[in-house]
Design a protein around this motif. Sequence first.
Motif, short mmCIF file in Angstrom:
data_model
loop_
_atom_site.label_atom_id
_atom_site.label_comp_id
_atom_site.label_asym_id
_atom_site.label_seq_id
_atom_site.Cartn_x
_atom_site.Cartn_y
_atom_site.Cartn_z
N GLU A 13 -0.53 138.17 -107.81
CA GLU A 13 -0.86 139.57 -107.58
C GLU A 13 0.27 140.49 -108.02
N LEU A 14 1.46 139.93 -108.19
CA LEU A 14 2.59 140.73 -108.62
C LEU A 14 2.71 140.83 -110.14
N CYS A 15 1.90 140.08 -110.87
CA CYS A 15 1.98 140.06 -112.33
C CYS A 15 1.48 141.39 -112.91
N ILE A 16 2.21 141.83 -113.93
CA ILE A 16 1.84 143.06 -114.63
C ILE A 16 1.60 142.72 -116.09
N VAL A 17 0.44 143.11 -116.60
CA VAL A 17 0.04 142.80 -117.97
C VAL A 17 -0.04 144.08 -118.79
N LEU A 18 0.48 144.02 -120.01
CA LEU A 18 0.35 145.13 -120.96
C LEU A 18 -0.58 144.68 -122.08
N LEU A 19 -1.67 145.41 -122.27
CA LEU A 19 -2.61 145.15 -123.35
C LEU A 19 -2.43 146.22 -124.42
N VAL A 20 -2.17 145.78 -125.65
CA VAL A 20 -1.99 146.71 -126.77
C VAL A 20 -3.16 146.50 -127.73
N PHE A 21 -4.12 147.40 -127.66
CA PHE A 21 -5.31 147.34 -128.51
C PHE A 21 -5.49 148.68 -129.18
N ALA A 22 -5.63 148.69 -130.50
CA ALA A 22 -5.77 149.95 -131.24
C ALA A 22 -7.05 150.69 -130.87
N LYS A 23 -8.07 149.95 -130.48
CA LYS A 23 -9.32 150.60 -130.08
C LYS A 23 -9.98 149.80 -128.97
N GLU A 24 -10.80 150.49 -128.21
CA GLU A 24 -11.55 149.82 -127.14
C GLU A 24 -12.74 149.10 -127.75
N ASP A 25 -12.88 147.84 -127.40
CA ASP A 25 -14.03 147.06 -127.86
C ASP A 25 -14.27 145.93 -126.86
N SER A 26 -15.14 145.00 -127.21
CA SER A 26 -15.48 143.93 -126.27
C SER A 26 -14.27 143.04 -125.97
N GLN A 27 -13.37 142.87 -126.93
CA GLN A 27 -12.17 142.06 -126.69
C GLN A 27 -11.24 142.72 -125.68
N SER A 28 -10.95 144.00 -125.88
CA SER A 28 -10.07 144.70 -124.94
C SER A 28 -10.71 144.77 -123.56
N ASN A 29 -12.01 145.02 -123.53
CA ASN A 29 -12.72 145.05 -122.24
C ASN A 29 -12.69 143.68 -121.56
N GLY A 30 -12.80 142.62 -122.35
CA GLY A 30 -12.75 141.26 -121.79
C GLY A 30 -11.39 140.95 -121.19
N PHE A 31 -10.32 141.36 -121.87
CA PHE A 31 -8.98 141.13 -121.32
C PHE A 31 -8.77 141.95 -120.04
N ARG A 41 -2.08 143.49 -112.26
CA ARG A 41 -2.03 144.91 -112.59
C ARG A 41 -1.99 145.00 -114.11
N CYS A 42 -2.69 145.97 -114.66
CA CYS A 42 -2.86 146.00 -116.11
C CYS A 42 -2.68 147.42 -116.65
N SER A 43 -1.95 147.52 -117.76
CA SER A 43 -1.80 148.77 -118.50
C SER A 43 -2.41 148.55 -119.88
N VAL A 44 -3.17 149.53 -120.36
CA VAL A 44 -3.76 149.45 -121.69
C VAL A 44 -3.23 150.62 -122.51
N VAL A 45 -2.71 150.31 -123.70
CA VAL A 45 -2.21 151.35 -124.60
C VAL A 45 -2.82 151.15 -125.98
#
Length: 88
Positions: A13-31, A41-45
Amino acid sequence: MTGANEQERSSCELCIVLLVFAKEDSQSNGFCWACEKANYRCSVVRTPESALECFSEKHHDLVIIDHRHSRHFDAEALCRVAETGFHR
């Protein structure tokens, strides 16, 4: 056995994930969905600049960079900059 599982769960629960996706799509939504299911916890940029800024602020445990659309940004260069810039 239950104590070990509870301890493992609380550390996840303490893990923090950074997702770097140029655009929103099914892959970014899946992650994002997977992070939510794992209680991370997740940040999307969307840009390399915002990825570096976000990483420098939060020091994520895991960074996932989408390299499918290389015309948007160079994922390998982003990794090199992050590695040299934050591990000195």
